[in-house]
Design an enzyme around this catalytic site. Structure first.
Site, PDB file in Angstrom:
ATOM      1  N   GLN A 134       4.281 -47.367 -74.767  1.00 14.11           N
ATOM      2  CA  GLN A 134       3.339 -47.685 -75.845  1.00 14.11           C
ATOM      3  C   GLN A 134       2.704 -49.063 -75.591  1.00 14.11           C
ATOM      4  O   GLN A 134       2.494 -49.394 -74.437  1.00 14.11           O
ATOM      5  CB  GLN A 134       4.009 -47.616 -77.215  1.00 14.11           C
ATOM      6  CG  GLN A 134       4.305 -46.195 -77.707  1.00 14.11           C
ATOM      7  CD  GLN A 134       5.547 -45.574 -77.106  1.00 14.11           C
ATOM      8  OE1 GLN A 134       6.571 -46.210 -77.032  1.00 14.11           O
ATOM      9  NE2 GLN A 134       5.447 -44.332 -76.698  1.00 14.11           N
ATOM     10  N   ARG A 164      22.280 -45.953 -89.588  1.00 21.01           N
ATOM     11  CA  ARG A 164      23.642 -45.836 -89.066  1.00 21.01           C
ATOM     12  C   ARG A 164      24.242 -44.449 -89.223  1.00 21.01           C
ATOM     13  O   ARG A 164      25.444 -44.312 -89.410  1.00 21.01           O
ATOM     14  CB  ARG A 164      24.543 -46.922 -89.668  1.00 21.01           C
ATOM     15  CG  ARG A 164      24.151 -48.303 -89.177  1.00 21.01           C
ATOM     16  CD  ARG A 164      24.590 -49.384 -90.073  1.00 21.01           C
ATOM     17  NE  ARG A 164      23.905 -49.318 -91.353  1.00 21.01           N
ATOM     18  CZ  ARG A 164      24.145 -50.134 -92.362  1.00 21.01           C
ATOM     19  NH1 ARG A 164      25.066 -51.062 -92.240  1.00 21.01           N
ATOM     20  NH2 ARG A 164      23.474 -50.034 -93.486  1.00 21.01           N
ATOM     21  N   LYS A 205      -0.126 -47.949 -67.731  1.00 16.98           N
ATOM     22  CA  LYS A 205       1.140 -48.544 -67.250  1.00 16.98           C
ATOM     23  C   LYS A 205       1.809 -47.657 -66.198  1.00 16.98           C
ATOM     24  O   LYS A 205       2.444 -48.155 -65.284  1.00 16.98           O
ATOM     25  CB  LYS A 205       2.108 -48.750 -68.425  1.00 16.98           C
ATOM     26  CG  LYS A 205       1.642 -49.787 -69.429  1.00 16.98           C
ATOM     27  CD  LYS A 205       2.641 -49.942 -70.549  1.00 16.98           C
ATOM     28  CE  LYS A 205       2.763 -48.730 -71.432  1.00 16.98           C
ATOM     29  NZ  LYS A 205       1.555 -48.366 -72.160  1.00 16.98           N
ATOM     30  N   GLY A 224       3.371 -41.013 -72.358  1.00 14.80           N
ATOM     31  CA  GLY A 224       2.913 -40.114 -71.294  1.00 14.80           C
ATOM     32  C   GLY A 224       2.418 -40.976 -70.152  1.00 14.80           C
ATOM     33  O   GLY A 224       1.339 -41.540 -70.222  1.00 14.80           O
ATOM     34  N   HIS A 225       3.240 -41.136 -69.133  1.00 12.60           N
ATOM     35  CA  HIS A 225       2.869 -42.010 -68.018  1.00 12.60           C
ATOM     36  C   HIS A 225       2.387 -41.151 -66.846  1.00 12.60           C
ATOM     37  O   HIS A 225       3.149 -40.389 -66.261  1.00 12.60           O
ATOM     38  CB  HIS A 225       4.060 -42.889 -67.625  1.00 12.60           C
ATOM     39  CG  HIS A 225       4.401 -43.898 -68.694  1.00 12.60           C
ATOM     40  ND1 HIS A 225       5.544 -44.653 -68.684  1.00 12.60           N
ATOM     41  CD2 HIS A 225       3.712 -44.259 -69.797  1.00 12.60           C
ATOM     42  CE1 HIS A 225       5.544 -45.443 -69.747  1.00 12.60           C
ATOM     43  NE2 HIS A 225       4.453 -45.224 -70.440  1.00 12.60           N
ATOM     44  N   GLY A 275      -9.295 -46.706 -60.213  1.00 12.45           N
ATOM     45  CA  GLY A 275      -9.282 -45.237 -60.208  1.00 12.45           C
ATOM     46  C   GLY A 275      -7.866 -44.774 -60.419  1.00 12.45           C
ATOM     47  O   GLY A 275      -6.920 -45.559 -60.307  1.00 12.45           O
ATOM     48  N   ASP A 299      -1.418 -46.438 -73.635  1.00 14.54           N
ATOM     49  CA  ASP A 299      -2.344 -45.724 -72.747  1.00 14.54           C
ATOM     50  C   ASP A 299      -3.159 -46.663 -71.867  1.00 14.54           C
ATOM     51  O   ASP A 299      -4.279 -46.336 -71.465  1.00 14.54           O
ATOM     52  CB  ASP A 299      -3.323 -44.832 -73.555  1.00 14.54           C
ATOM     53  CG  ASP A 299      -2.582 -43.878 -74.475  1.00 14.54           C
ATOM     54  OD1 ASP A 299      -1.546 -43.361 -74.059  1.00 14.54           O
ATOM     55  OD2 ASP A 299      -3.056 -43.664 -75.609  1.00 14.54           O
ATOM     56  N   PRO A 346      -8.262 -36.533 -78.517  1.00 11.44           N
ATOM     57  CA  PRO A 346      -9.258 -37.495 -78.012  1.00 11.44           C
ATOM     58  C   PRO A 346      -8.886 -38.887 -78.497  1.00 11.44           C
ATOM     59  O   PRO A 346      -8.500 -39.068 -79.638  1.00 11.44           O
ATOM     60  CB  PRO A 346     -10.570 -37.017 -78.658  1.00 11.44           C
ATOM     61  CG  PRO A 346     -10.199 -36.047 -79.717  1.00 11.44           C
ATOM     62  CD  PRO A 346      -8.811 -35.568 -79.468  1.00 11.44           C
ATOM     63  N   ARG A 347      -8.978 -39.845 -77.597  1.00  7.46           N
ATOM     64  CA  ARG A 347      -8.647 -41.228 -77.979  1.00  7.46           C
ATOM     65  C   ARG A 347      -9.860 -41.909 -78.596  1.00  7.46           C
ATOM     66  O   ARG A 347     -10.993 -41.672 -78.163  1.00  7.46           O
ATOM     67  CB  ARG A 347      -8.171 -42.014 -76.765  1.00  7.46           C
ATOM     68  CG  ARG A 347      -6.881 -41.487 -76.205  1.00  7.46           C
ATOM     69  CD  ARG A 347      -6.476 -42.224 -74.936  1.00  7.46           C
ATOM     70  NE  ARG A 347      -5.254 -41.655 -74.384  1.00  7.46           N
ATOM     71  CZ  ARG A 347      -4.986 -41.543 -73.090  1.00  7.46           C
ATOM     72  NH1 ARG A 347      -5.860 -41.985 -72.198  1.00  7.46           N
ATOM     73  NH2 ARG A 347      -3.868 -41.013 -72.679  1.00  7.46           N
ATOM     74  N   LYS A 356       0.543 -45.815 -63.825  1.00  5.45           N
ATOM     75  CA  LYS A 356       0.028 -46.074 -62.489  1.00  5.45           C
ATOM     76  C   LYS A 356       0.487 -47.450 -61.977  1.00  5.45           C
ATOM     77  O   LYS A 356       0.872 -47.588 -60.811  1.00  5.45           O
ATOM     78  CB  LYS A 356      -1.507 -46.008 -62.494  1.00  5.45           C
ATOM     79  CG  LYS A 356      -2.023 -46.360 -61.133  1.00  5.45           C
ATOM     80  CD  LYS A 356      -3.483 -46.529 -61.002  1.00  5.45           C
ATOM     81  CE  LYS A 356      -3.695 -47.431 -59.793  1.00  5.45           C
ATOM     82  NZ  LYS A 356      -5.026 -47.405 -59.277  1.00  5.45           N
TER      83      LYS A 356
HETATM   84  P1  IMP Z   1       5.025 -41.883 -82.885  1.00  8.23           P
HETATM   85  O1  IMP Z   1       5.426 -42.837 -81.821  1.00  8.23           O
HETATM   86  O2  IMP Z   1       4.976 -40.454 -82.431  1.00  8.23           O
HETATM   87  O3  IMP Z   1       5.839 -42.073 -84.127  1.00  8.23           O
HETATM   88  O4  IMP Z   1       3.504 -42.215 -83.303  1.00  8.23           O
HETATM   89  C1  IMP Z   1       3.155 -43.412 -83.978  1.00  8.23           C
HETATM   90  C2  IMP Z   1       1.804 -43.940 -83.509  1.00  8.23           C
HETATM   91  O5  IMP Z   1       1.932 -44.410 -82.175  1.00  8.23           O
HETATM   92  C3  IMP Z   1       0.721 -42.886 -83.482  1.00  8.23           C
HETATM   93  O6  IMP Z   1      -0.512 -43.515 -83.799  1.00  8.23           O
HETATM   94  C4  IMP Z   1       0.690 -42.435 -82.045  1.00  8.23           C
HETATM   95  O7  IMP Z   1      -0.570 -41.932 -81.664  1.00  8.23           O
HETATM   96  C5  IMP Z   1       0.983 -43.747 -81.347  1.00  8.23           C
HETATM   97  N1  IMP Z   1       1.623 -43.561 -80.037  1.00  8.23           N
HETATM   98  C6  IMP Z   1       2.901 -43.253 -79.776  1.00  8.23           C
HETATM   99  N2  IMP Z   1       3.123 -43.190 -78.459  1.00  8.23           N
HETATM  100  C7  IMP Z   1       1.961 -43.485 -77.860  1.00  8.23           C
HETATM  101  C8  IMP Z   1       1.570 -43.621 -76.487  1.00  8.23           C
HETATM  102  O8  IMP Z   1       2.335 -43.459 -75.541  1.00  8.23           O
HETATM  103  N3  IMP Z   1       0.264 -43.964 -76.289  1.00  8.23           N
HETATM  104  C9  IMP Z   1      -0.607 -44.185 -77.305  1.00  8.23           C
HETATM  105  N4  IMP Z   1      -0.282 -44.073 -78.587  1.00  8.23           N
HETATM  106  C10 IMP Z   1       1.000 -43.726 -78.870  1.00  8.23           C
END
Ligand code: IMP
Length: 493
Positions: free
Chosen positions: A284, A204, A77, A101-102, A475, A74, A364-365, A79
């Site tokens: 990620q 596998r 990336k 989620g980009h 921004g 988050d 919420p983050r 943007k």
């Molecule tokens: P998973 O990828 O759904 O298995 O989640 C594993 C961990 O990675 C969790 O803590 C998620 O919140 C975090 N996570 C997975 N994808 C993202 C992302 O795109 N942004 C932030 N955290 C992520």
């Protein structure tokens, strides 16, 4: 001595073998053997600059850059990749799935892409989904529909690896059951079936995108896997697998995706051979990497720059540089240690100002101060050569800013990032306090217009880490971006 003499004697134009031999007398005078002269002749014909195969890699005009998350994902990336994509031919993803989620905002439009690389939003650019990505074809089809509704044509521009593994509904079902069973130890996943799909890949018995193209083979594999999964699910969680209509649905989606499917390693490598530029879009972040993140509170893939090699079939010698994206502060979603996490009140302020709610799950983050120990680690693990600092404007009203410059563990300074999440959970951060700039950076596009104290904040980060800050985001809009002059990053645009 021989080589030295030859270099001095003939530094002119390329010679034919015959001409090379003609010049040999210079060394004969010096008493060299025939064997040496033959070696010399060969050396003259193929001077370093003449090894064209090697030269095409060393002197090529192409660009091949990785954009990686330097924190817990988050970082913005989406943007950054969208901005840079304007200067690249191919934009390729190597890991993760629709857990990412980009977000990209331009001309008043907001796009959240989960699987398809952001480059697709730029007309004429190619977007590639690599073998290291796990693909839920239902999610991919939905994303294609959204793009089509916005008038974005992906024909001939979107490429999906035949080696990428598929996510099935049973992966989600098993993930939910596993998370519930973990209780207080739950990871807080995105519930997209990502982890179980990668588990199957490593065990596998995964089923791949390419299998969709051969219905008989696909049905046979799926039947085998379902029988096994059903037995496990009944025995472990006491529920049967719901698989009705799954094979037909997937085969139908396979037909829709057929024109996109290919060997994308061949595609990218040929593009690089032809001097085309490639931007590798990380998903990620470093601290969520399966090997180097805060295990087990991580995702199930390699989110670091090395994931490009394994997840796209591109050799490390083909990568020119790595940009690491970091927020001006830190966030993480889900469970796990977070040394610089802010107390509730401060976290709420930053969360509201930064709109820190998950693009995929809406959760919420968790918010915290910038952690330079994490960034130092990310620079080492990824080979980051340029930093991109996003969300600088979120600190516009901040009076004082804390920056973590070290960890102490049981009273002793730590030199390196601890491997165990349990140890990281116990570190005490050491902070430097910097004055806030308390003026507007929101939307600023020119570094010269940044407040002096904002520049001081960025300089502090860059000096501490010994890495340039090549780009600043002020921004969410595409235009709210500063490319710092005379940096390595500026040369990519
Ligand atoms: P998973 O990828 O759904 O298995 O989640 C594993 C961990 O990675 C969790 O803590 C998620 O919140 C975090 N996570 C997975 N994808 C993202 C992302 O795109 N942004 C932030 N955290 C992520």
């Amino acid at each position: 001595m021989c080589g030295c003499l030859h270099r001095e004697a003939f530094t002119g134009a390329t010679l034919s073998p015959a001409e090379g031999k003609k010049k040999v007398p210079a060394s004969e005078e010096a008493g060299y053997s025939t064997a040496r002269c033959v070696a010399f002749a060969v050396a003259r014909v193929f001077r370093p600059g003449d090894f064209t195969a090697m030269q095409s890699r060393g002197d090529r005009l192409m660009k091949s850059i990785v954009v990686v998350g330097a924190q817990w994902g988050d970082e913005g990336k989406g943007k950054v990749v969208d901005y840079l994509a304007g200067s690249f031919d191919y934009i390729a993803r190597c890991a993760g799935g629709h857990n990412a989620g980009h977000t990209v905002i331009y001309d008043g439009n907001r796009f959240v892409l989960q699987l398809i690389p952001c480059g697709i939003l730029r007309p004429g650019k190619h977007a590639v989904i690599g073998s290291g990505v796990v693909v839920d074809p239902v999610a991919l089809a939905a994303e294609l529909d959204t793009l089509a509704k916005s008038g974005i044509d992906v024909t001939g521009r979107l490429h999906l690896s035949n080696r990428a593994h598929l996510i099935f509904p049973y992966h989600r079902q098993m993930e939910k059951a596993a998370e519930a069973a973990r209780g207080a130890w739950k990871i807080g996943t995105t519930s997209r079936g990502i982890g179980p799909a990668y588990e199957d890949k490593m065990a596998r018995h995964g089923i791949r995108v390419g299998d969709l193209l051969n219905p008989a083979r696909f049905r046979e594999k799926l039947e085998r896997v379902i029988a096994e999964k059903d037995a496990v699910c009944r025995a472990t969680y006491g529920v049967p697998l719901d698989t009705a209509g799954m094979a037909e649905q997937y085969l139908e989606l396979g037909e829709r995706l057929r024109p996109l499917i290919s060997d994308v390693s061949v595609l990218i490598n040929h593009a690089l051979d032809a001097g085309r530029s490639v931007l590798f879009e990380g998903a990620q972040g470093t601290m969520l990497d399966i090997d180097f993140g805060t295990y087990p509170y991580v995702t199930s893939s390699n989110a670091i720059s090395g994931g490009v090699c394994t997840g796209l079939g591109v050799g490390p010698t083909r990568i020119d540089a790595v940009a690491g994206v970091t927020k001006a502060y830190t966030t993480r979603v889900g469970s796990g240690p977070f040394p610089t996490e802010m107390p509730d009140l401060e976290a709420t302020e930053v969360r509201d100002r930064g709109k820190e709610y998950g693009a995929v799950t809406g959760r919420p983050r968790r918010c915290g101060w910038l952690d330079l120990v994490v960034l130092q680690y990310a620079i080492r693990i990824n080979g980051i050569s340029s930093l991109v600092v996003t969300k600088l404007d979120v600190f516009d009203t901040q009076k004082e800013i804390q920056v973590c410059i070290g960890y102490h563990y049981k009273g002793t300074p730590l030199r390196e990032m601890p491997a165990a999440a349990e140890d990281l959970a116990e570190v005490t951060p050491e902070y430097a306090t910097l004055p806030g700039w308390q003026s507007v950076t929101y939307g600023v596009q020119d570094a010269a217009k940044l407040p002096r104290l904002a520049v001081a904040y960025l300089k502090f980060i860059s000096d501490f880490l010994g890495v340039e800050v090549g780009m600043i985001s002020t921004g969410p809009d595409r235009d709210a971006t500063i490319v710092c002059a005379a940096t390595q990053l500026a040369t990519w645009i």
